[in-house]
Design an enzyme around this catalytic site. Structure first.
Site, short mmCIF file in Angstrom:
data_model
loop_
_atom_site.label_atom_id
_atom_site.label_comp_id
_atom_site.label_asym_id
_atom_site.label_seq_id
_atom_site.Cartn_x
_atom_site.Cartn_y
_atom_site.Cartn_z
N ARG A 60 34.04 32.89 43.28
CA ARG A 60 34.36 34.21 43.01
C ARG A 60 33.19 35.17 42.92
NH1 ARG A 60 37.97 37.42 39.08
NH2 ARG A 60 38.78 39.15 40.36
N HIS A 64 32.14 38.50 44.95
CA HIS A 64 31.93 39.85 44.08
C HIS A 64 30.41 40.29 44.33
CE1 HIS A 64 36.02 40.34 41.97
NE2 HIS A 64 36.07 39.93 42.92
N ASN A 92 35.79 43.44 37.69
CA ASN A 92 35.01 42.28 36.97
C ASN A 92 35.55 42.04 35.66
OD1 ASN A 92 33.94 41.50 39.63
ND2 ASN A 92 32.00 43.22 39.15
N HIS A 191 41.51 31.27 47.30
CA HIS A 191 43.01 31.55 46.24
C HIS A 191 43.83 30.34 46.26
CE1 HIS A 191 42.85 35.95 46.21
NE2 HIS A 191 41.73 35.71 45.68
C1 HEM Z 1 41.36 39.46 50.06
C2 HEM Z 1 41.06 40.12 48.96
C3 HEM Z 1 40.98 39.67 47.74
C4 HEM Z 1 41.60 40.22 46.44
C5 HEM Z 1 42.58 41.58 46.75
C6 HEM Z 1 41.23 39.07 45.52
C7 HEM Z 1 42.07 39.57 44.30
C8 HEM Z 1 41.76 38.51 43.18
C9 HEM Z 1 42.42 38.75 42.07
C10 HEM Z 1 43.20 40.00 41.34
C11 HEM Z 1 41.93 37.66 41.23
C12 HEM Z 1 42.94 37.20 39.64
C13 HEM Z 1 41.70 38.40 38.79
C14 HEM Z 1 42.40 38.25 37.48
O1 HEM Z 1 43.55 38.27 37.26
O2 HEM Z 1 41.63 38.03 36.57
C15 HEM Z 1 41.33 36.80 42.07
C16 HEM Z 1 40.86 35.55 41.64
C17 HEM Z 1 40.18 34.92 42.42
N1 HEM Z 1 39.74 35.11 43.54
FE1 HEM Z 1 40.17 36.70 44.86
N2 HEM Z 1 40.51 38.39 45.78
C18 HEM Z 1 40.23 38.53 47.28
C19 HEM Z 1 39.37 37.73 48.23
C20 HEM Z 1 38.85 36.52 47.61
C21 HEM Z 1 37.49 35.74 48.24
C22 HEM Z 1 37.14 36.34 49.79
C23 HEM Z 1 37.32 34.81 47.56
C24 HEM Z 1 36.21 33.79 47.57
C25 HEM Z 1 35.89 33.33 48.91
C26 HEM Z 1 38.10 34.91 46.42
C27 HEM Z 1 38.07 34.03 45.45
C28 HEM Z 1 38.98 34.03 44.16
C29 HEM Z 1 39.16 32.91 43.36
C30 HEM Z 1 38.47 31.47 43.44
C31 HEM Z 1 39.71 33.38 42.07
C32 HEM Z 1 40.14 32.52 40.85
C33 HEM Z 1 39.03 32.69 39.78
C34 HEM Z 1 39.15 32.28 38.44
O3 HEM Z 1 39.85 31.23 38.26
O4 HEM Z 1 38.43 32.59 37.47
N3 HEM Z 1 39.07 35.97 46.27
N4 HEM Z 1 41.12 37.22 43.24
#
Ligand code: HEM
Ligand code: NAG
Ligand code: NAG
Length: 325
Positions: A60, A64, A92, A191
């Protein structure tokens, strides 16, 4: 053709080559730091013993980083004179993590090849290793990025996609950085592991789009489970799995979840539940073929990693990922 015309043709061809990915290469550190991948892997394996979520955090960070002025390590910079850290941008703050492990990786890499490997490249390598350790496939990580000397907090606030927007808006966010619909669906597959806080999806459970009702696209049993985890008026920082079927594995269950109306974020479920969307058949394809998903994911990670890198003599190789030199 005269030799003059030939030279002219060759020169024009060189000038017309796409600039963005012309300079990254999978062998960039072959002579200057041949063991870099093994060193990065060692630190991540160690960290994973105490934090099952570390791989999710690291990939992530790369996402970002790349979406804000390109993959230049800008997200890693702390506040300083002239630096408004991106860590404090809305998407972030209290959400992205993994910074101490990035610092441990940097220290380990500096020990074997001082001053050679950029922090931006460390995030790219760490992403691939995180996917492999989670059970996913490998891809040829492209390297040679250099680190930026600025951060862009406003850019982080405006360029990182929100989980509360429509599919059209998310597509816009991705096309702004040269990523198409297949890239969007494939990369959303990240995800398949990691966690989200209640605040990132709780409006879906109680008051979707100010209707006073839950999101009609959530499976009824899953809705009940999520309401127990995130009661109304409860702690919005409580964490839950992005992939309820296999929380810590990198696999294609994310896509079968979507088919079963068990996507966690609004923007996840929209890929399958938006009437008439061209993303539906891509979700179905990845749900029915894990290899198909893995192949596309690798290709899209390479594309994402190619967003406006600094190369050549631009930027610098930071000696500490948190600070410009
Ligand atoms: C398509 C648009 C995307 C949106 C709107 C989005 C949004 C989010 C949100 C809201 C979270 C949870 C954050 C929290 O509640 O603290 C999250 C977690 C995560 N996102 Fe996305 N994301 C997107 C695309 C991506 C992409 C492209 C990747 C990587 C290639 C990614 C990897 C991750 C991962 C691995 C987590 C979990 C992180 C953790 O456990 O700390 N996301 N994302
Ligand atoms: C490469 O790094 C790994 C992990 O730190 C280490 O176990 C291995 O011995 C190193 N190999 C070489 C050739 O230096
Ligand atoms: C991209 O994301 C931002 C922040 O979530 C949003 O305000 C914007 O409208 C989105 N769409 C496009 C096309 O950039």
């Amino acid at each position: 053709m005269s030799s003059f015309l030939l030279k002219l043709a060759i020169m024009s061809a060189i000038l017309l080559l796409p600039r963005s990915n012309a300079q990254l290469s999978s062998t960039f550190y072959a002579t200057t730091c041949p063991n870099v991948s093994a060193v990065v892997r060692g630190v991540i394996e160690q960290a994973a013993q105490n934090d099952v979520r570390i791989g999710a955090k690291l990939i992530r960070l790369h996402f970002h980083d790349c979406f804000v002025d390109g993959c230049d390590g800008s997200i890693l910079l702390d506040n300083a004179d002239g630096i408004d850290s991106e860590k404090e941008a809305g998407p972030n703050k209290d959400s992205v993590d993994g910074f101490p492990v990035v610092d441990d990786i940097k220290t380990a890499v500096e020990n074997v090849c001082p001053g050679v490997v950029s922090c931006a490249d460390i995030l790219a390598i760490a992403s691939q290793i995180s996917v492999s350790l989670g059970g996913g496939q490998t891809w040829e990580v492209q390297l040679g990025r250099r680190d930026g000397r600025t951060a862009n907090r406003a850019g982080a606030d405006s360029n990182l996609p929100s989980p509360f927007t429509t599919l059209e808006e998310i597509k816009g966010n991705f096309s702004n950085v040269g990523l198409d619909t297949t890239d969007l669906v494939a990369l959303s597959g990240a995800h398949t592991f990691g966690r989200a806080r209640c605040r990132s999806f709780s409006p879906r459970l109680y008051d979707f789009k100010s209707t006073g009702n839950p999101d009609p696209s959530i499976d009824a049993t899953y809705l009940e489970t999520l309401r127990q985890t995130c009661p109304q008026g409860g702690n919005e920082d409580t964490l839950t799995n992005l992939d309820q079927a296999s929380a810590n594995d990198f696999d294609n269950n994310y896509f079968t979840n979507l088919q079963n109306n068990k996507g966690l974020l609004q923007t996840d479920q929209e890929l399958f539940s938006t009437t008439g969307a061209d993303t539906i058949e891509i979700v179905n394809r990845f749900a029915s073929s894990q290899c198909g998903f893995f192949d596309s994911f690798g290709q899209s990670m390479i594309k994402m990693g190619n967003i406006s890198p600094l190369t050549g003599s631009n930027g610098e190789i930071r000696s500490n990922c948190k600070r410009v030199n």
